[in-house]
Design a protein around this motif. Structure first.
Motif, PDB file in Angstrom:
ATOM      1  N   ASN A  16       0.926  -1.398   0.198  1.00  0.00           N
ATOM      2  CA  ASN A  16      -0.146   0.031   0.100  1.00  0.00           C
ATOM      3  C   ASN A  16       0.641   1.484  -0.070  1.00  0.00           C
ATOM      4  N   ARG A  17       0.402   2.335  -0.552  1.00  0.00           N
ATOM      5  CA  ARG A  17       0.893   3.632  -0.460  1.00  0.00           C
ATOM      6  C   ARG A  17       2.387   3.824  -0.504  1.00  0.00           C
ATOM      7  N   LYS A  18       2.981   3.557  -1.771  1.00  0.00           N
ATOM      8  CA  LYS A  18       4.597   3.592  -1.968  1.00  0.00           C
ATOM      9  C   LYS A  18       4.924   5.051  -1.492  1.00  0.00           C
ATOM     10  N   LEU A  19       5.842   5.216  -0.756  1.00  0.00           N
ATOM     11  CA  LEU A  19       6.400   6.771  -0.597  1.00  0.00           C
ATOM     12  C   LEU A  19       7.886   6.564   0.025  1.00  0.00           C
ATOM     13  N   PRO A  20       8.883   6.732  -0.797  1.00  0.00           N
ATOM     14  CA  PRO A  20      10.108   6.759  -0.547  1.00  0.00           C
ATOM     15  C   PRO A  20      10.359   7.635   0.571  1.00  0.00           C
ATOM     16  N   MET A  21      11.101   7.492   1.424  1.00  0.00           N
ATOM     17  CA  MET A  21      11.560   8.462   2.632  1.00  0.00           C
ATOM     18  C   MET A  21      12.035   9.663   2.145  1.00  0.00           C
ATOM     19  N   ALA A  22      13.045   9.834   0.886  1.00  0.00           N
ATOM     20  CA  ALA A  22      13.662  10.793   0.536  1.00  0.00           C
ATOM     21  C   ALA A  22      12.517  11.769   0.085  1.00  0.00           C
ATOM     22  N   GLU A  23      11.428  11.218  -0.408  1.00  0.00           N
ATOM     23  CA  GLU A  23      10.401  12.248  -1.061  1.00  0.00           C
ATOM     24  C   GLU A  23       9.447  12.486   0.040  1.00  0.00           C
ATOM     25  N   LEU A  24       9.385  12.057   1.348  1.00  0.00           N
ATOM     26  CA  LEU A  24       8.704  12.380   2.542  1.00  0.00           C
ATOM     27  C   LEU A  24       9.497  13.489   3.382  1.00  0.00           C
ATOM     28  N   ARG A  25      10.850  13.285   3.187  1.00  0.00           N
ATOM     29  CA  ARG A  25      11.517  14.301   3.850  1.00  0.00           C
ATOM     30  C   ARG A  25      11.547  15.641   3.001  1.00  0.00           C
ATOM     31  N   THR A  26      11.557  15.749   1.602  1.00  0.00           N
ATOM     32  CA  THR A  26      11.552  16.807   0.858  1.00  0.00           C
ATOM     33  C   THR A  26      10.198  17.555   0.950  1.00  0.00           C
ATOM     34  N   ALA A  63      -0.755  17.837   1.731  1.00  0.00           N
ATOM     35  CA  ALA A  63       0.360  17.860   1.054  1.00  0.00           C
ATOM     36  C   ALA A  63       0.749  16.454   0.441  1.00  0.00           C
ATOM     37  N   LEU A  64       0.565  15.322   1.562  1.00  0.00           N
ATOM     38  CA  LEU A  64       0.500  14.066   1.125  1.00  0.00           C
ATOM     39  C   LEU A  64      -0.380  13.549  -0.086  1.00  0.00           C
ATOM     40  N   ALA A  65      -1.536  14.227   0.003  1.00  0.00           N
ATOM     41  CA  ALA A  65      -2.739  13.723  -0.874  1.00  0.00           C
ATOM     42  C   ALA A  65      -2.343  14.344  -2.364  1.00  0.00           C
ATOM     43  N   GLU A  66      -1.845  15.534  -2.265  1.00  0.00           N
ATOM     44  CA  GLU A  66      -1.356  16.170  -3.481  1.00  0.00           C
ATOM     45  C   GLU A  66      -0.283  15.640  -4.105  1.00  0.00           C
ATOM     46  N   ASP A  72      -3.776   8.792   6.627  1.00  0.00           N
ATOM     47  CA  ASP A  72      -3.935   9.626   7.620  1.00  0.00           C
ATOM     48  C   ASP A  72      -2.761   9.904   8.372  1.00  0.00           C
ATOM     49  N   VAL A  73      -2.556  11.022   9.098  1.00  0.00           N
ATOM     50  CA  VAL A  73      -1.319  11.437   9.844  1.00  0.00           C
ATOM     51  C   VAL A  73      -1.649  11.413  11.353  1.00  0.00           C
ATOM     52  N   LEU A  74      -0.841  10.480  12.140  1.00  0.00           N
ATOM     53  CA  LEU A  74      -1.011  10.726  13.687  1.00  0.00           C
ATOM     54  C   LEU A  74       0.308  11.632  14.085  1.00  0.00           C
ATOM     55  N   LEU A  75       0.128  12.598  14.888  1.00  0.00           N
ATOM     56  CA  LEU A  75       0.977  13.510  15.432  1.00  0.00           C
ATOM     57  C   LEU A  75       1.446  13.356  16.866  1.00  0.00           C
TER      58      LEU A  75
END
Length: 178
Positions: A16-26, A63-66, A72-75
């Motif tokens: 599910n939901r592929k997101l490289p951590m370098a992209e998340l940091r950016t 931003a993640l959806a875009e 969902d984000v838990l903070l």
């Protein structure tokens, strides 16, 4: 300015939901947040940001959806992670098998009495304890073979939640403390 840990639900697990951590940091840096660091590949990011938790979550989720990763984000901040660590009802299990002790982080307080209904449909070896917005689960046997998740879904446990094992909770705490 406050230091936060954002826990993304269902990122890079089970296809599910592929997101490289370098992209998340950016992406997080692009929101103007500072001192951004990721942990593991499963959607954990720690950063400095001004504002309320609700405003930060809204910015991150938009931003993640875009970016094509609707989730969902838990903070949590350092004081909240400190409270989670202090509230752990299974310290002996966390010392013995930390990767099998999970903390399920929820957006809202965990519903009172929901765990009490579990024995009506499931009796397994796992131990559960709710405290505030967190659900602690000790899996003394193999997590992958547990039927607990199905029972929790049947009881309609809160859907806006994401789990981290005790090792990850400790690493997030260390990242928040710097």
């Amino acid at each position: 300015m406050k230091r936060w840990a954002a826990l993304l639900k269902g990122v890079n697990v089970g296809g599910n939901r592929k997101l490289p951590m370098a992209e998340l940091r950016t992406l997080v840096e692009g929101l103007g947040f500072g001192n951004v660091r990721t942990l593991l590949a499963s959607g954990n990011v720690v950063f400095d940001a001004p504002g309320t938790a609700a405003a930060i979550v809204a910015k991150l989720e938009a931003a993640l959806a875009e970016h094509g990763c609707k989730t969902d984000v838990l903070l949590r901040d350092l004081a909240e992670i400190d409270a989670v660590i202090a509230a752990n009802p299974f310290p002996e299990a966390a010392a013995d098998h930390p990767s099998h002790v999970l903390v399920v982080f929820h957006r809202d307080p965990f519903p009172a009495g929901l765990i009490d209904k579990l024995p009506e449909i499931y009796t397994g070896p796992e131990r559960l304890h709710a405290e505030g917005r967190e659900l602690f689960i000790d899996y003394p046997e193999n997590i992958g073979e547990s039927k607990l998740d199905r029972a929790l879904a049947k009881l309609k446990f809160p859907a806006i939640a994401t789990a981290r094992n005790w090792n990850t909770v400790g690493k997030l705490w260390a990242m928040l403390e710097v």
